[in-house]
Scaffold this motif. Sequence first.
Motif, PDB file in Angstrom:
ATOM      1  N   ALA A 132       0.822  -1.218   0.000  1.00 58.41           N
ATOM      2  CA  ALA A 132       0.000   0.000   0.000  1.00 58.41           C
ATOM      3  C   ALA A 132       0.855   1.266   0.000  1.00 58.41           C
ATOM      4  CB  ALA A 132      -0.910  -0.009   1.231  1.00 58.41           C
ATOM      5  N   SER A 133       2.119   1.108   0.423  1.00 56.72           N
ATOM      6  CA  SER A 133       3.008   2.266   0.447  1.00 56.72           C
ATOM      7  C   SER A 133       4.446   1.765   0.518  1.00 56.72           C
ATOM      8  CB  SER A 133       2.685   3.166   1.654  1.00 56.72           C
ATOM      9  OG  SER A 133       2.891   2.443   2.859  1.00 56.72           O
ATOM     10  N   ASP A 134       5.395   2.666   0.512  1.00 57.58           N
ATOM     11  CA  ASP A 134       6.788   2.262   0.654  1.00 57.58           C
ATOM     12  C   ASP A 134       7.037   1.754   2.078  1.00 57.58           C
ATOM     13  OD1 ASP A 134       6.912   3.315  -1.846  1.00 57.58           O
ATOM     14  OD2 ASP A 134       8.222   4.999  -1.323  1.00 57.58           O
ATOM     15  N   GLY A 135       7.955   0.797   2.208  1.00 59.23           N
ATOM     16  CA  GLY A 135       8.275   0.301   3.549  1.00 59.23           C
ATOM     17  C   GLY A 135       9.080  -0.968   3.493  1.00 59.23           C
ATOM     18  N   TRP A 136       8.919  -1.804   4.516  1.00 55.41           N
ATOM     19  CA  TRP A 136       9.664  -3.060   4.606  1.00 55.41           C
ATOM     20  C   TRP A 136       8.716  -4.212   4.937  1.00 55.41           C
ATOM     21  CZ3 TRP A 136      11.448   1.465   6.861  1.00 55.41           C
ATOM     22  CH2 TRP A 136      12.667   1.972   6.348  1.00 55.41           C
TER      23      TRP A 136
ATOM     24  N   ALA B 240       9.237   0.020  17.156  1.00 53.98           N
ATOM     25  CA  ALA B 240       9.311   1.478  17.309  1.00 53.98           C
ATOM     26  C   ALA B 240       8.076   2.017  18.032  1.00 53.98           C
ATOM     27  CB  ALA B 240       9.485   2.141  15.942  1.00 53.98           C
ATOM     28  N   GLY B 241       7.649   1.287  19.051  1.00 52.80           N
ATOM     29  CA  GLY B 241       6.581   1.772  19.909  1.00 52.80           C
ATOM     30  C   GLY B 241       5.167   1.556  19.400  1.00 52.80           C
ATOM     31  N   LYS B 242       5.001   0.871  18.253  1.00 53.91           N
ATOM     32  CA  LYS B 242       3.652   0.659  17.718  1.00 53.91           C
ATOM     33  C   LYS B 242       3.445  -0.808  17.360  1.00 53.91           C
ATOM     34  CE  LYS B 242       2.882   5.173  15.512  1.00 53.91           C
ATOM     35  NZ  LYS B 242       2.630   5.840  14.220  1.00 53.91           N
ATOM     36  N   GLN B 243       2.225  -1.277  17.555  1.00 54.95           N
ATOM     37  CA  GLN B 243       1.870  -2.593  17.044  1.00 54.95           C
ATOM     38  C   GLN B 243       1.807  -2.498  15.522  1.00 54.95           C
ATOM     39  OE1 GLN B 243      -1.405  -3.712  20.027  1.00 54.95           O
ATOM     40  NE2 GLN B 243      -1.220  -5.564  18.762  1.00 54.95           N
ATOM     41  N   ARG B 244       2.421  -3.442  14.843  1.00 52.59           N
ATOM     42  CA  ARG B 244       2.494  -3.385  13.390  1.00 52.59           C
ATOM     43  C   ARG B 244       1.482  -4.313  12.732  1.00 52.59           C
ATOM     44  NH1 ARG B 244       4.762   1.417  12.444  1.00 52.59           N
ATOM     45  NH2 ARG B 244       6.368   1.762  14.032  1.00 52.59           N
ATOM     46  N   TRP B 245       1.100  -3.997  11.489  1.00 52.31           N
ATOM     47  CA  TRP B 245       0.088  -4.772  10.784  1.00 52.31           C
ATOM     48  C   TRP B 245       0.719  -6.001  10.155  1.00 52.31           C
ATOM     49  CZ3 TRP B 245      -4.948  -3.248  11.131  1.00 52.31           C
ATOM     50  CH2 TRP B 245      -5.171  -1.960  11.588  1.00 52.31           C
ATOM     51  N   PHE B 246      -0.035  -7.090  10.121  1.00 52.50           N
ATOM     52  CA  PHE B 246       0.385  -8.229   9.312  1.00 52.50           C
ATOM     53  C   PHE B 246       0.383  -7.790   7.846  1.00 52.50           C
ATOM     54  CE2 PHE B 246      -1.486 -10.932  12.811  1.00 52.50           C
ATOM     55  CZ  PHE B 246      -0.319 -11.604  13.136  1.00 52.50           C
ATOM     56  N   ALA B 247       1.435  -8.147   7.097  1.00 53.29           N
ATOM     57  CA  ALA B 247       1.417  -7.934   5.658  1.00 53.29           C
ATOM     58  C   ALA B 247       0.476  -8.937   5.000  1.00 53.29           C
ATOM     59  CB  ALA B 247       2.825  -8.075   5.083  1.00 53.29           C
TER      60      ALA B 247
ATOM     61  N   LEU C 218       5.335  -8.939   8.553  1.00 46.82           N
ATOM     62  CA  LEU C 218       4.742  -7.665   8.943  1.00 46.82           C
ATOM     63  C   LEU C 218       5.059  -6.619   7.888  1.00 46.82           C
ATOM     64  CD1 LEU C 218       6.037  -7.627  12.649  1.00 46.82           C
ATOM     65  CD2 LEU C 218       4.065  -8.857  11.719  1.00 46.82           C
ATOM     66  N   PHE C 219       4.252  -5.582   7.847  1.00 43.89           N
ATOM     67  CA  PHE C 219       4.582  -4.436   7.007  1.00 43.89           C
ATOM     68  C   PHE C 219       4.960  -3.279   7.933  1.00 43.89           C
ATOM     69  CE2 PHE C 219       3.594  -0.469   4.810  1.00 43.89           C
ATOM     70  CZ  PHE C 219       4.400  -0.630   3.688  1.00 43.89           C
ATOM     71  N   VAL C 220       6.178  -2.784   7.751  1.00 43.57           N
ATOM     72  CA  VAL C 220       6.636  -1.618   8.509  1.00 43.57           C
ATOM     73  C   VAL C 220       6.790  -0.465   7.522  1.00 43.57           C
ATOM     74  CG1 VAL C 220       8.513  -0.643   9.880  1.00 43.57           C
ATOM     75  CG2 VAL C 220       7.781  -3.006  10.261  1.00 43.57           C
ATOM     76  N   PRO C 221       6.045   0.615   7.669  1.00 46.25           N
ATOM     77  CA  PRO C 221       6.101   1.714   6.697  1.00 46.25           C
ATOM     78  C   PRO C 221       7.450   2.432   6.723  1.00 46.25           C
ATOM     79  CG  PRO C 221       4.771   2.320   8.589  1.00 46.25           C
ATOM     80  CD  PRO C 221       5.100   0.879   8.754  1.00 46.25           C
ATOM     81  N   ALA C 222       7.726   3.143   5.654  1.00 41.74           N
ATOM     82  CA  ALA C 222       9.041   3.771   5.477  1.00 41.74           C
ATOM     83  C   ALA C 222       9.318   4.864   6.501  1.00 41.74           C
ATOM     84  CB  ALA C 222       9.143   4.335   4.061  1.00 41.74           C
ATOM     85  N   ASP C 223       8.265   5.412   7.125  1.00 40.58           N
ATOM     86  CA  ASP C 223       8.519   6.472   8.107  1.00 40.58           C
ATOM     87  C   ASP C 223       8.956   5.924   9.473  1.00 40.58           C
ATOM     88  OD1 ASP C 223       6.164   5.356   8.961  1.00 40.58           O
ATOM     89  OD2 ASP C 223       4.986   7.200   8.948  1.00 40.58           O
TER      90      ASP C 223
END
Length: 343
Positions: A242-246, A294-301, A311-316
């Motif tokens: 959905a966006s840039d990231g890892w 980084a302090g947040k629950q991350r979404w499953f990719a 997981l999907f970790v956004p670029a920010d």
Amino acid sequence: MALSLYVDTARWRAHQKSVLDQFPGLVPVCKGNGYGFGHERLADEAIRFGSDTLAVGTTYEAARIKDWFSGDLLVLTPFRRGEEPVPLPDRVIRSVSSVDGVHALVGARVVIECMSSMKRHGVKEEELGQLHAAIEDVRLEGFALHLPLDRTDGSDAVEEVIGWMDRLRAARLPLHTMFVSHLRAEELARLQQQFPQTRFRARIGTRLWLGDHDATEYRGSVLDVTRVVKGDRFGYRQQRAASDGWLVVVAGGTSHGVGLEAPKALHGVMPRAKGVARAGLATVNRNLSPFVWAGKQRWFAEPPHMQVSILFVPADAPEPKVGDELVAHLRHTTTQFDRLVDR
């Protein structure tokens, strides 16, 4: 590279001691997946603090743990005629919740469960007269009451126990030991004061092993990190980013219990609203993982795999590195770890 359960052992044991001090003579409960720690580890802990009895869920659990714990083993699931026979030593005590069950266990050590307001298992008041003859053929270890956690009708747990004590006494049944569940320490003390000739033994699992949430922590190791840009396809279903990231591959999948949830009893508007929101997001393949970065629950990719999650970790957010460990908020009673680390 594993899903690890880290235990602050000194803190964990300090909590155990606080519970043991509040509930003298308590019977530790070790059932299911051993509250996330495993049967063997909890048996070791029970031995360490000197328990003479360990409660397990089933006869199969008793068979597995009998070589780890040399004291008495109390099986909580009530006996039923026709159940598969499991070879067990004489130090195993069976729970029984019917007059017929007592008749079928001639010579056995038994605890008789009374029907509490839980309305799950138990001998009813009108059956007490039949028990008098039945218990002559067994070795009676005591009676038991499994009480509810919540009392939305405002009733008093102590009064419920007193009511059963009065019924058992009226039926001229022995009151030397009463096993109880889900009482507060002050409630147990009230009962002990009112019935000094009876030994009340609290059966405790969750409060004993999981009462200090900060004493334990699950962490999953990062196994791989792949950079993606918006629109890249990935995964079994070839979804688009959905966006840039890892994409972050982390240890811990369905075989560990990741992504699996037991139904919850929701109370109040806010918890129900959150439940509706989560269900709505799931319909568009948006599922929040238990992993924190980084302090947040991350979404499953995508839905978790058998032994890993992606997981999907956004670029920010900061880029995770292979070998990093992500804290995971997992339910102890449904999680299987790869390794347990005392620290």
